[in-house]
Write a protein that holds these residues in place. Structure first.
Motif, mmCIF file in Angstrom:
data_model
loop_
_atom_site.group_PDB
_atom_site.id
_atom_site.type_symbol
_atom_site.label_atom_id
_atom_site.label_comp_id
_atom_site.label_asym_id
_atom_site.label_seq_id
_atom_site.Cartn_x
_atom_site.Cartn_y
_atom_site.Cartn_z
ATOM 1 N N PRO A 145 1.146 -1.416 0.411
ATOM 2 C CA PRO A 145 -0.169 -0.212 0.019
ATOM 3 C C PRO A 145 0.856 0.743 -0.191
ATOM 4 O O PRO A 145 2.108 1.622 0.900
ATOM 5 C CB PRO A 145 -0.892 -0.217 1.310
ATOM 6 N N THR A 146 0.778 2.135 -0.670
ATOM 7 C CA THR A 146 0.817 3.399 -0.572
ATOM 8 C C THR A 146 1.713 4.279 0.128
ATOM 9 O O THR A 146 2.904 4.065 0.703
ATOM 10 C CB THR A 146 0.404 4.168 -2.326
ATOM 11 N N HIS A 147 0.640 4.430 1.570
ATOM 12 C CA HIS A 147 0.856 5.069 2.759
ATOM 13 C C HIS A 147 1.677 4.424 3.576
ATOM 14 O O HIS A 147 2.795 5.066 3.946
ATOM 15 C CB HIS A 147 -0.259 5.245 3.299
ATOM 16 N N ASP A 148 2.274 2.449 3.311
ATOM 17 C CA ASP A 148 2.983 1.799 3.828
ATOM 18 C C ASP A 148 4.278 2.573 3.942
ATOM 19 O O ASP A 148 5.526 2.019 4.751
ATOM 20 C CB ASP A 148 2.516 0.344 3.662
ATOM 21 N N TRP A 149 4.553 2.913 2.683
ATOM 22 C CA TRP A 149 6.127 2.763 2.206
ATOM 23 C C TRP A 149 6.576 3.915 3.127
ATOM 24 O O TRP A 149 8.014 4.031 3.742
ATOM 25 C CB TRP A 149 6.475 3.692 0.399
ATOM 26 N N THR A 150 6.141 4.790 3.255
ATOM 27 C CA THR A 150 7.071 6.460 4.068
ATOM 28 C C THR A 150 6.707 5.733 5.527
ATOM 29 O O THR A 150 7.618 5.919 5.819
ATOM 30 C CB THR A 150 6.239 7.447 3.309
ATOM 31 N N ARG A 151 5.863 4.757 5.506
ATOM 32 C CA ARG A 151 5.811 4.915 7.063
ATOM 33 C C ARG A 151 6.864 3.987 7.219
ATOM 34 O O ARG A 151 7.536 4.302 8.264
ATOM 35 C CB ARG A 151 4.662 4.259 7.801
ATOM 36 N N LEU A 152 7.430 3.065 6.907
ATOM 37 C CA LEU A 152 8.286 2.182 7.450
ATOM 38 C C LEU A 152 9.226 2.618 6.656
ATOM 39 O O LEU A 152 10.385 2.382 7.860
ATOM 40 C CB LEU A 152 7.832 1.301 6.265
ATOM 41 N N ALA A 153 9.938 3.178 6.087
ATOM 42 C CA ALA A 153 10.908 4.270 5.754
ATOM 43 C C ALA A 153 10.610 5.027 6.661
ATOM 44 O O ALA A 153 12.399 5.698 7.486
ATOM 45 C CB ALA A 153 10.851 4.992 3.835
ATOM 46 N N GLN A 154 10.750 5.634 7.219
ATOM 47 C CA GLN A 154 11.140 6.765 8.415
ATOM 48 C C GLN A 154 11.131 6.103 9.496
ATOM 49 O O GLN A 154 11.871 6.206 10.666
ATOM 50 C CB GLN A 154 9.673 7.693 8.480
#
Length: 228
Positions: free
Chosen positions: A132-141
């Motif tokens: 999911p698109t939102h998970d990329w940023t969440r996990l990257a942070q």
């Protein structure tokens, strides 16, 4: 040992015939001859699966036949994957997040890239397909990643790649972003238009470029910091 090109052709033939035993035999022969797992990935698996995709696009293979070829290769990758170990003699370049955008089910290339990164010392978080698109940023942070590698094999997913990159840029401006997959093969400048830092059709070169760019960014950051 048979020439690598011959091994690759035999592997491709086995995939086209949906013959997992024959495909495994080719891999076993390559290993016994001393071919490194990395070389098996880029010289046998990768070109064979590119051809399988092209045959499917030309309707020379059915969806089921393409799925069989992918499943066979996935299982053989599963045998080789534990052989990719982070080198103990050098510090890791950082943490890499690797996966496929939302809707993208073809994760084979991302799986191979994750192993190649691991062999170059990276700590790898392999997300697999359909992230999911939102998970990329969440996990990257959450994991303070230095590199994000995003895969898309179909043109219809390029817009989603662009959305993921825009979100990453807003949250982590310094992160290095690598894109890959068949969606980027036919357009030499597409990777730039989606906002990525890097693309190369050869996964080995892509890993080397990404590792070097992250190292250079760190050096620049240190050089630009306050002096004592």
């Amino acid at each position: 040992m048979a020439e690598i090109a011959e091994l690759q052709q035999r592997y491709l033939t086995a995939l086209r015939q949906s013959d997992e035993q024959a495909a495994a035999a080719v891999v076993g022969e390559a290993q016994r001859a001393g071919l490194a797992p990395e070389a098996i990935y880029y010289a046998i698996f990768a070109p064979s699966m590119v051809t399988i995709g092209e045959l499917w696009e030309r309707n020379e293979l059915s969806v089921a036949e393409e799925h069989l070829a992918t499943a066979i290769t996935e299982r053989l990758i599963g045998r080789l994957s534990p052989l990719f170990e982070r080198p103990a003699d050098r510090p890791p370049p950082g943490t890499a997040l690797v996966g496929c955008v939302a809707g993208e089910q073809h994760a084979l290339g991302a799986t191979m890239l994750a192993d190649l990164l691991r062999a170059h010392g990276w700590r790898v978080l392999a997300l697999g397909a359909d992230v999911p698109t939102h998970d990329w940023t969440r996990l990257a942070q959450r994991f303070n990643v230095a590199l994000v590698a995003i895969s898309a094999s179909l043109d219809q997913h390029v817009a989603t790649v662009r959305e993921v990159i825009a979100a990453l840029r807003a949250a982590l401006p310094e992160v290095c972003i690598l894109v890959g997959g068949n969606a980027f093969r036919s357009n030499a400048e597409l990777w730039r238009s989606v906002g990525a830092d890097l693309y190369h059709p050869d996964a080995r070169v892509a890993v080397e470029l990404a590792t070097a760019q992250v190292a250079h960014r760190r050096q620049d950051a240190c050089a630009g910091g306050p002096t004592l």
